[in-house]
Design an enzyme around this catalytic site. Structure first.
Site, PDB file in Angstrom:
ATOM      1  N   CYS A 196       0.978  -1.244  -0.101  1.00 61.42           N
ATOM      2  CA  CYS A 196      -0.396  -0.015   0.158  1.00 61.42           C
ATOM      3  C   CYS A 196       0.946   1.493  -0.160  1.00 61.42           C
ATOM      4  O   CYS A 196       2.206   0.908   0.172  1.00 61.42           O
ATOM      5  CB  CYS A 196      -1.190   0.275   1.383  1.00 61.42           C
ATOM      6  SG  CYS A 196      -2.233  -1.959   1.542  1.00 61.42           S
ATOM      7  N   ARG A 255       3.630   0.390  -6.732  1.00 57.25           N
ATOM      8  CA  ARG A 255       2.808  -0.170  -5.760  1.00 57.25           C
ATOM      9  C   ARG A 255       2.102  -1.035  -5.629  1.00 57.25           C
ATOM     10  O   ARG A 255       1.993  -2.064  -5.060  1.00 57.25           O
ATOM     11  CB  ARG A 255       2.894   0.019  -4.053  1.00 57.25           C
ATOM     12  CG  ARG A 255       4.183   1.217  -3.651  1.00 57.25           C
ATOM     13  CD  ARG A 255       4.332   1.707  -2.248  1.00 57.25           C
ATOM     14  NE  ARG A 255       5.457   2.211  -1.738  1.00 57.25           N
ATOM     15  CZ  ARG A 255       5.379   1.834  -0.674  1.00 57.25           C
ATOM     16  NH1 ARG A 255       5.570   0.548  -0.496  1.00 57.25           N
ATOM     17  NH2 ARG A 255       7.175   2.360  -0.444  1.00 57.25           N
ATOM     18  N   TRP A 310      -3.596  -2.186  -0.983  1.00 57.33           N
ATOM     19  CA  TRP A 310      -3.682  -3.326  -2.036  1.00 57.33           C
ATOM     20  C   TRP A 310      -4.508  -4.008  -1.157  1.00 57.33           C
ATOM     21  O   TRP A 310      -4.013  -4.578  -0.133  1.00 57.33           O
ATOM     22  CB  TRP A 310      -2.464  -3.583  -2.270  1.00 57.33           C
ATOM     23  CG  TRP A 310      -2.618  -5.100  -3.043  1.00 57.33           C
ATOM     24  CD1 TRP A 310      -2.923  -4.963  -4.643  1.00 57.33           C
ATOM     25  CD2 TRP A 310      -2.088  -6.300  -2.595  1.00 57.33           C
ATOM     26  NE1 TRP A 310      -2.674  -6.607  -4.588  1.00 57.33           N
ATOM     27  CE2 TRP A 310      -1.955  -6.922  -3.599  1.00 57.33           C
ATOM     28  CE3 TRP A 310      -1.506  -6.933  -1.193  1.00 57.33           C
ATOM     29  CZ2 TRP A 310      -2.472  -8.310  -3.571  1.00 57.33           C
ATOM     30  CZ3 TRP A 310      -1.440  -8.241  -0.912  1.00 57.33           C
ATOM     31  CH2 TRP A 310      -1.277  -8.941  -2.525  1.00 57.33           C
ATOM     32  N   ASN A 336      -0.465   0.827   6.090  1.00 55.30           N
ATOM     33  CA  ASN A 336       0.323  -0.130   5.577  1.00 55.30           C
ATOM     34  C   ASN A 336       0.589  -1.495   5.681  1.00 55.30           C
ATOM     35  O   ASN A 336       1.954  -0.872   7.110  1.00 55.30           O
ATOM     36  CB  ASN A 336       1.462   0.276   4.473  1.00 55.30           C
ATOM     37  CG  ASN A 336       2.360  -0.839   3.273  1.00 55.30           C
ATOM     38  OD1 ASN A 336       2.205  -1.463   3.214  1.00 55.30           O
ATOM     39  ND2 ASN A 336       3.333  -0.080   3.225  1.00 55.30           N
ATOM     40  N   GLY A 337       0.232  -2.417   5.864  1.00 53.56           N
ATOM     41  CA  GLY A 337       1.015  -3.742   6.246  1.00 53.56           C
ATOM     42  C   GLY A 337      -0.025  -4.705   7.140  1.00 53.56           C
ATOM     43  O   GLY A 337      -1.446  -5.023   6.019  1.00 53.56           O
ATOM     44  N   GLU A 386      12.678 -17.003 -15.362  1.00 45.89           N
ATOM     45  CA  GLU A 386      12.182 -15.412 -14.778  1.00 45.89           C
ATOM     46  C   GLU A 386      11.011 -15.175 -15.990  1.00 45.89           C
ATOM     47  O   GLU A 386       9.581 -14.365 -15.856  1.00 45.89           O
ATOM     48  CB  GLU A 386      13.755 -14.560 -14.756  1.00 45.89           C
ATOM     49  CG  GLU A 386      13.090 -12.679 -15.112  1.00 45.89           C
ATOM     50  CD  GLU A 386      12.608 -12.461 -14.530  1.00 45.89           C
ATOM     51  OE1 GLU A 386      11.919 -11.430 -14.462  1.00 45.89           O
ATOM     52  OE2 GLU A 386      12.445 -13.551 -13.388  1.00 45.89           O
ATOM     53  N   LYS A 437       7.254 -13.755 -15.865  1.00 41.39           N
ATOM     54  CA  LYS A 437       6.928 -12.477 -16.332  1.00 41.39           C
ATOM     55  C   LYS A 437       5.787 -13.008 -16.583  1.00 41.39           C
ATOM     56  O   LYS A 437       4.904 -12.089 -16.871  1.00 41.39           O
ATOM     57  CB  LYS A 437       8.121 -11.723 -17.682  1.00 41.39           C
ATOM     58  CG  LYS A 437       9.091 -10.969 -17.573  1.00 41.39           C
ATOM     59  CD  LYS A 437       8.373  -9.424 -16.012  1.00 41.39           C
ATOM     60  CE  LYS A 437       9.717  -8.899 -15.085  1.00 41.39           C
ATOM     61  NZ  LYS A 437       9.952 -10.074 -13.746  1.00 41.39           N
ATOM     62  N   GLU A 491       2.944 -13.041 -14.864  1.00 45.00           N
ATOM     63  CA  GLU A 491       2.432 -11.787 -13.908  1.00 45.00           C
ATOM     64  C   GLU A 491       1.790 -11.084 -14.599  1.00 45.00           C
ATOM     65  O   GLU A 491       0.403 -10.761 -14.314  1.00 45.00           O
ATOM     66  CB  GLU A 491       4.173 -11.219 -13.353  1.00 45.00           C
ATOM     67  CG  GLU A 491       5.047 -11.684 -12.725  1.00 45.00           C
ATOM     68  CD  GLU A 491       6.426 -11.080 -12.350  1.00 45.00           C
ATOM     69  OE1 GLU A 491       6.208 -10.646 -10.823  1.00 45.00           O
ATOM     70  OE2 GLU A 491       7.050 -11.051 -13.130  1.00 45.00           O
ATOM     71  N   HIS A 531      12.739 -35.870 -18.453  1.00 46.17           N
ATOM     72  CA  HIS A 531      11.240 -36.079 -16.560  1.00 46.17           C
ATOM     73  C   HIS A 531      10.351 -35.975 -16.450  1.00 46.17           C
ATOM     74  O   HIS A 531       9.899 -35.894 -14.860  1.00 46.17           O
ATOM     75  CB  HIS A 531      12.971 -35.651 -15.639  1.00 46.17           C
ATOM     76  CG  HIS A 531      13.870 -36.419 -15.993  1.00 46.17           C
ATOM     77  ND1 HIS A 531      13.986 -37.595 -15.146  1.00 46.17           N
ATOM     78  CD2 HIS A 531      15.034 -36.223 -16.723  1.00 46.17           C
ATOM     79  CE1 HIS A 531      15.650 -37.553 -15.707  1.00 46.17           C
ATOM     80  NE2 HIS A 531      16.194 -37.266 -16.603  1.00 46.17           N
ATOM     81  N   LYS A 560       4.111  -3.964  -6.181  1.00 44.71           N
ATOM     82  CA  LYS A 560       5.575  -3.898  -5.961  1.00 44.71           C
ATOM     83  C   LYS A 560       6.147  -4.395  -4.744  1.00 44.71           C
ATOM     84  O   LYS A 560       7.783  -4.687  -5.059  1.00 44.71           O
ATOM     85  CB  LYS A 560       5.119  -2.584  -6.391  1.00 44.71           C
ATOM     86  CG  LYS A 560       7.545  -1.994  -6.924  1.00 44.71           C
ATOM     87  CD  LYS A 560       7.529  -2.838  -8.630  1.00 44.71           C
ATOM     88  CE  LYS A 560       9.020  -2.388  -9.070  1.00 44.71           C
ATOM     89  NZ  LYS A 560       9.443  -3.304 -10.106  1.00 44.71           N
TER      90      LYS A 560
END
Length: 608
Positions: free
Chosen positions: A2, A27, A74, A98-99, A480, A484, A487, A503, A603
């Protein structure tokens, strides 16, 4: 996570609050709100969704108060509705947070028994009612906050305003970052320097456990034991950055294209261009010759940077490396050996799990080194050594330029380690440094593949699943690349070591399955070609990222071959990251997703 802003202003602050919240959009958020104090009246405006919705509310019903707080939320507790949006308030106090308050249920039950009436599903509202419970008993705002803070269990940053106290703003932090901004006849609180940059470049960061009482002229900081303390006053460079999209459609596109420049800036900090020698920006407090093992810890994209660095340290410095995601490391309680080295990687420098892992390593006597993009962050301040990246503010939630700048720092550090341990000669160092110096130019060349990648993305957007394959340092880059794509396009993707194809993952291959193969021409290229043959035999659609020699030697029909500039394979991930990022970006654009602020993501993850 947040975003928080608080202003003690000389005029109406609502517009300033919203402008600062726009700078904190990176964020991630799903609702927003502001509260201001006008005379003895606290009033709020809140809205679900983007800040434009909050701006519309403020046009319909303006706020004229000179003291205020704002928040981008958020959702953690409760849906992203207007009723759950911050600020939360009683008649006497409003708060933004925030938290996560871990013990909010027991606090809420206790407060409800005392007569408090809750209107939201959030954990944050208990903070307002807890502070209010002391205010209605006659406590001053400072006394009420002082009494409430020890009862909150969890990680948080808080900002409060109080009815009948137009010259007062109180903030507190435990785990989540919070900064003070100093103005002339004005004072500010913010989640970071970017939020405060429009108003001031003079800031202080609260240490963990601190709380602060601000008036328009002064600020008194108290530590966790309620003793008045001084914190360093810094000049922030955040206002020198243009945090806008320039000519790009999205911040992510801008940040992908900034990589040759910012990676070059980072390179210049770590390499003496004239002598082609690594020149770290500070003397290390340890000798790599005495390091028996390196532990690398990070989360998300930063952990993949660490995975690539594992190959580099082991190959160039001949030192064993153990890699952990921070959320596992902190609870696995691994045995650590005093005086070994622990490296922590974080764009924000505030990642909660990584910070906890750092503290665990410090408690066991390890040397601690952090690679961060915010040198004044908590992880940086608590590390023995800080090696900053020079990526500048990264606004897009999906990391791009921070990742490649992290790789540049880690590459330079691995060369320095190899030289210190006698694993590299002067000639080896010169050759490797020369390869690093070429990276910005090669990245710029890689950006020239964008039209081809954009065309490919139209086909990829029609798929539901994608595989990424690679060997050596290309394997972490495959991980990665899959991350991406997941995301920002929401397409399911998985990364695998190419040798693992038989495998299990080969069972998924059919004519509908695109397989992205990251394969510079190197010592394992022929092995990767054999894996591509296995994919082709089953009708899989191969997307090959390689160099000219690799394209010529592959001899396999691919859907698309993206040809990248010739270069030594060891540092190739920094260059090959560019088309990997572009592929995810353009696929997401075709899909119509929110590229810069993808759903459910933030973020900086400053809580568990």
């Amino acid at each position: 996570m947040c975003g928080i802003i608080g202003i003690l202003g000389r005029g109406p602050v609502a517009e300033q609050l919203v402008d600062s919240l726009k700078r904190l959009e990176y964020r991630g958020y799903d609702s927003a709100g502001v509260a201001t104090l006008e005379g003895d009246h606290l009033d709020r405006r809140r809205a679900e969704g983007k800040l434009k919705n909050l701006e519309a509310r403020l046009r319909e019903a303006p706020l004229k108060g000179h003291t205020g707080i704002g928040h981008t939320r958020w959702a953690t507790h409760g849906k992203p509705t207007e009723g759950n949006a911050h600020p939360h308030a009683t008649d006497n106090v409003a708060v933004v947070h925030n938290g996560i308050i871990e013990n909010f249920r027991e606090l809420r039950q206790r407060l409800e028994k005392g007569g408090a009436k809750f209107t939201s599903e959030t954990d944050t509202e208990v903070i307002a009612h807890l502070v209010n419970s002391y205010l209605i008993k006659g406590a001053s705002p400072q006394e009420a906050v002082k009494a409430a803070l020890p009862q909150l269990r969890g990680a948080f940053a808080l900002a409060f305003v109080f009815r009948n106290h137009g010259d007062l703003l109180i903030g507190a932090r435990r785990g989540s970052p919070l900064a003070i901004g100093y103005g002339k006849g004005e004072m500010y609180l913010g989640s970071d320097a970017i939020a405060l940059a429009p108003f001031t470049d003079t800031i202080s960061y609260l240490d963990d456990g601190d709380w602060v009482v601000l008036t328009r002229e002064t600020g008194v900081i108290y530590d966790a034991q309620n003793a008045a303390v001084n914190r360093e006053v810094l000049k922030s460079g955040a206002s020198s950055f243009l945090v806008d999209k320039a000519n790009y459609r999205h911040f992510m596109a801008k940040e992908i294209h900034e990589q040759p420049e910012v990676v070059g800036h980072t390179l210049a900090r770590y390499v003496d261009m004239a002598t082609e020698r690594v020149s770290l920006p500070q003397k290390l407090p340890f000798d790599f010759k005495n390091i028996q093992r390196i532990s690398i810890t990070a989360c998300g994209t930063a952990s993949y940077a660490g995975y690539i660095a594992k190959y580099w340290f082991e190959r160039l410095a001949r030192v064993p490396v153990e890699l952990d995601v921070a959320s596992e490391f902190r609870y696995r309680e691994p045995p650590l050996h005093k005086n070994d080295l622990a490296i922590f990687i974080s764009q924000s420098g505030e990642t909660a799990d990584t910070l906890a892992a750092l503290r665990y390593a410090k408690s066991h006597g390890l040397h601690t080194l952090s690679v961060v993009n915010v040198p004044t962050s908590t992880i940086a301040r608590e590390s023995e050594t800080v090696l900053p990246t020079l990526a500048g503010p990264e606004i897009g939630v999906a990391s791009t330029k921070a990742f490649t700048c992290q790789l540049m720092v880690l590459a330079a550090l691995s060369v320095a380690a190899g030289k210190a341990r006698g694993a590299l000669s002067d000639a080896d160092e010169t050759k490797l440094v020369h390869a690093l110096i070429e990276i910005p130019r090669l990245m710029a060349s890689a950006l020239a593949t964008e039209p081809q990648v954009e065309k490919l993305a139209r086909d990829l957007s029609k798929c539901t699943d994608v595989l990424y394959l690679g060997r050596g340092t290309s394997y972490p880059l495959a991980l990665e690349g899959a991350l991406k794509l997941k995301e920002i396009s929401y397409i399911h993707a998985e990364g695998y070591a190419a040798g693992e194809l038989k495998h299990g993952p080969i069972a998924l291959i059919d004519e509908k399955m695109p397989v992205v193969v990251i394969a510079p021409y190197d010592q394992v290229f022929e092995k990767t070609v054999s894996n591509m043959q296995e994919v082709a035999a089953r009708g899989g659609q191969i997307i090959l990222m390689t160099d000219a020699k690799g394209a010529a030697e592959a001899t396999i029909q691919s859907l698309v071959t993206i040809v990248l500039p010739d270069m030594g394979a060891i540092f190739a991930p920094m260059v090959y990251a560019v088309p990997v990022q572009l592929l995810a970006y353009h696929t997401a654009v075709v899909m119509g997703t929110d590229v810069d602020q993808p759903r459910n993501l933030a973020k900086s993850v400053t809580v568990e």
